[in-house]
Every structure is written in C-alpha cells, then in structure tokens.
Motif scaffolding. Structure first.
Motif, PDB file in Angstrom:
ATOM      1  N   MET A   1       0.819  -1.176   0.000  1.00  0.00           N
ATOM      2  CA  MET A   1       0.000   0.000   0.000  1.00  0.00           C
ATOM      3  C   MET A   1       0.880   1.263   0.000  1.00  0.00           C
ATOM      4  O   MET A   1       0.602   2.205  -0.717  1.00  0.00           O
ATOM      5  CB  MET A   1      -0.930  -0.011   1.201  1.00  0.00           C
ATOM      6  CG  MET A   1      -1.829   1.191   1.260  1.00  0.00           C
ATOM      7  SD  MET A   1      -2.928   1.106   2.650  1.00  0.00           S
ATOM      8  CE  MET A   1      -4.462   1.233   1.809  1.00  0.00           C
ATOM      9  N   SER A   2       1.920   1.246   0.812  1.00  0.00           N
ATOM     10  CA  SER A   2       2.811   2.408   0.886  1.00  0.00           C
ATOM     11  C   SER A   2       3.468   2.672  -0.476  1.00  0.00           C
ATOM     12  O   SER A   2       3.558   3.816  -0.913  1.00  0.00           O
ATOM     13  CB  SER A   2       3.875   2.175   1.950  1.00  0.00           C
ATOM     14  OG  SER A   2       4.729   3.276   2.041  1.00  0.00           O
ATOM     15  N   HIS A   3       3.882   1.612  -1.138  1.00  0.00           N
ATOM     16  CA  HIS A   3       4.502   1.767  -2.458  1.00  0.00           C
ATOM     17  C   HIS A   3       3.505   2.368  -3.454  1.00  0.00           C
ATOM     18  O   HIS A   3       3.867   3.255  -4.239  1.00  0.00           O
ATOM     19  CB  HIS A   3       5.009   0.413  -2.958  1.00  0.00           C
ATOM     20  CG  HIS A   3       5.605   0.462  -4.310  1.00  0.00           C
ATOM     21  ND1 HIS A   3       6.815   1.074  -4.573  1.00  0.00           N
ATOM     22  CD2 HIS A   3       5.160  -0.012  -5.492  1.00  0.00           C
ATOM     23  CE1 HIS A   3       7.081   0.973  -5.866  1.00  0.00           C
ATOM     24  NE2 HIS A   3       6.093   0.316  -6.440  1.00  0.00           N
ATOM     25  N   SER A   4       2.268   1.905  -3.408  1.00  0.00           N
ATOM     26  CA  SER A   4       1.239   2.436  -4.313  1.00  0.00           C
ATOM     27  C   SER A   4       1.000   3.923  -4.064  1.00  0.00           C
ATOM     28  O   SER A   4       0.881   4.706  -5.011  1.00  0.00           O
ATOM     29  CB  SER A   4      -0.077   1.682  -4.126  1.00  0.00           C
ATOM     30  OG  SER A   4       0.069   0.344  -4.531  1.00  0.00           O
ATOM     31  N   ILE A   5       0.942   4.308  -2.787  1.00  0.00           N
ATOM     32  CA  ILE A   5       0.771   5.726  -2.458  1.00  0.00           C
ATOM     33  C   ILE A   5       1.931   6.535  -3.007  1.00  0.00           C
ATOM     34  O   ILE A   5       1.741   7.596  -3.607  1.00  0.00           O
ATOM     35  CB  ILE A   5       0.635   5.928  -0.939  1.00  0.00           C
ATOM     36  CG1 ILE A   5      -0.689   5.332  -0.454  1.00  0.00           C
ATOM     37  CG2 ILE A   5       0.742   7.408  -0.558  1.00  0.00           C
ATOM     38  CD1 ILE A   5      -0.806   5.246   1.056  1.00  0.00           C
ATOM     39  N   ASN A   6       3.136   6.034  -2.820  1.00  0.00           N
ATOM     40  CA  ASN A   6       4.313   6.746  -3.321  1.00  0.00           C
ATOM     41  C   ASN A   6       4.290   6.885  -4.842  1.00  0.00           C
ATOM     42  O   ASN A   6       4.641   7.938  -5.376  1.00  0.00           O
ATOM     43  CB  ASN A   6       5.596   6.053  -2.861  1.00  0.00           C
ATOM     44  CG  ASN A   6       5.880   6.278  -1.399  1.00  0.00           C
ATOM     45  OD1 ASN A   6       5.512   7.302  -0.840  1.00  0.00           O
ATOM     46  ND2 ASN A   6       6.528   5.331  -0.773  1.00  0.00           N
ATOM     47  N   MET A   7       3.881   5.846  -5.525  1.00  0.00           N
ATOM     48  CA  MET A   7       3.851   5.888  -6.986  1.00  0.00           C
ATOM     49  C   MET A   7       2.761   6.844  -7.501  1.00  0.00           C
ATOM     50  O   MET A   7       2.970   7.567  -8.454  1.00  0.00           O
ATOM     51  CB  MET A   7       3.618   4.481  -7.556  1.00  0.00           C
ATOM     52  CG  MET A   7       4.743   3.513  -7.256  1.00  0.00           C
ATOM     53  SD  MET A   7       6.340   4.037  -7.895  1.00  0.00           S
ATOM     54  CE  MET A   7       6.058   3.893  -9.633  1.00  0.00           C
ATOM     55  N   GLN A   8       1.602   6.841  -6.863  1.00  0.00           N
ATOM     56  CA  GLN A   8       0.479   7.646  -7.335  1.00  0.00           C
ATOM     57  C   GLN A   8       0.559   9.102  -6.904  1.00  0.00           C
ATOM     58  O   GLN A   8       0.124   9.996  -7.623  1.00  0.00           O
ATOM     59  CB  GLN A   8      -0.834   7.051  -6.836  1.00  0.00           C
ATOM     60  CG  GLN A   8      -1.155   5.710  -7.439  1.00  0.00           C
ATOM     61  CD  GLN A   8      -2.402   5.088  -6.817  1.00  0.00           C
ATOM     62  OE1 GLN A   8      -3.122   5.716  -6.054  1.00  0.00           O
ATOM     63  NE2 GLN A   8      -2.646   3.823  -7.147  1.00  0.00           N
ATOM     64  N   GLU A   9       1.086   9.355  -5.721  1.00  0.00           N
ATOM     65  CA  GLU A   9       1.003  10.699  -5.150  1.00  0.00           C
ATOM     66  C   GLU A   9       2.318  11.473  -5.133  1.00  0.00           C
ATOM     67  O   GLU A   9       2.355  12.605  -4.647  1.00  0.00           O
ATOM     68  CB  GLU A   9       0.441  10.621  -3.730  1.00  0.00           C
ATOM     69  CG  GLU A   9      -0.968  10.068  -3.653  1.00  0.00           C
ATOM     70  CD  GLU A   9      -1.984  10.918  -4.403  1.00  0.00           C
ATOM     71  OE1 GLU A   9      -1.775  12.141  -4.545  1.00  0.00           O
ATOM     72  OE2 GLU A   9      -3.001  10.355  -4.852  1.00  0.00           O
ATOM     73  N   CYS A  10       3.366  10.898  -5.685  1.00  0.00           N
ATOM     74  CA  CYS A  10       4.651  11.614  -5.682  1.00  0.00           C
ATOM     75  C   CYS A  10       4.546  12.937  -6.440  1.00  0.00           C
ATOM     76  O   CYS A  10       5.183  13.920  -6.066  1.00  0.00           O
ATOM     77  CB  CYS A  10       5.762  10.739  -6.240  1.00  0.00           C
ATOM     78  SG  CYS A  10       5.571  10.310  -7.975  1.00  0.00           S
ATOM     79  N   VAL A  11       3.718  12.989  -7.455  1.00  0.00           N
ATOM     80  CA  VAL A  11       3.551  14.229  -8.220  1.00  0.00           C
ATOM     81  C   VAL A  11       2.885  15.332  -7.395  1.00  0.00           C
ATOM     82  O   VAL A  11       2.990  16.508  -7.722  1.00  0.00           O
ATOM     83  CB  VAL A  11       2.744  13.987  -9.525  1.00  0.00           C
ATOM     84  CG1 VAL A  11       3.506  13.077 -10.462  1.00  0.00           C
ATOM     85  CG2 VAL A  11       1.379  13.420  -9.217  1.00  0.00           C
TER      86      VAL A  11
END
Length: 66
Positions: A1-11
């Motif tokens: 889940m943390s990885h998904s958040i990082n991938m989606q919300e880094c922008v």
C-alpha cells in the motif's frame, strides 16, 4: 500500500513510509522491565522515545530525500 501511495502521489508531494518497530517497551508491555540495561541474553525492546525520534526524523526529511 505504501509503495502504491508513493507511486500515485509523488507528483503531489505526498510520500508514504512504513514503520514497524516490533515490540515496544510500554507500561502495558508484559515484559516492560526488559530495557536497554537488561543483560544481553534478555530480549531487547525498542523504547518509546526511539520510535518518536525516528518518526520525527522521517517527517522532517528534506523534500529531495523522497
């Protein structure tokens, strides 16, 4: 889940981090007497202040470190 958040919300400048301290010495711990001064053979427990220090460090990381 943390990885998904990082991938989606880094922008958006949002980052996620997982912190899994294991057993923490608290007043409710069944083995709270086992602290840093315990003999090496006794299990060592993470101290609450160590958890707080690490969380604060992570929260204050520079934006370039994400």
């Amino acid at each position: 889940m943390s990885h998904s958040i990082n991938m989606q919300e880094c922008v958006n400048g949002i980052r996620s981090c997982v912190f899994l301290p294991g057993e923490v010495a608290t007043a409710n711990s069944s083995t709270s007497g086992r602290t840093r001064s315990a003999p090496r053979s006794a299990p060592r427990m993470v101290q609450p202040q160590d958890c707080a220090d690490l969380i604060l460090y992570i929260a204050l990381l520079a934006r370039r470190a994400s």
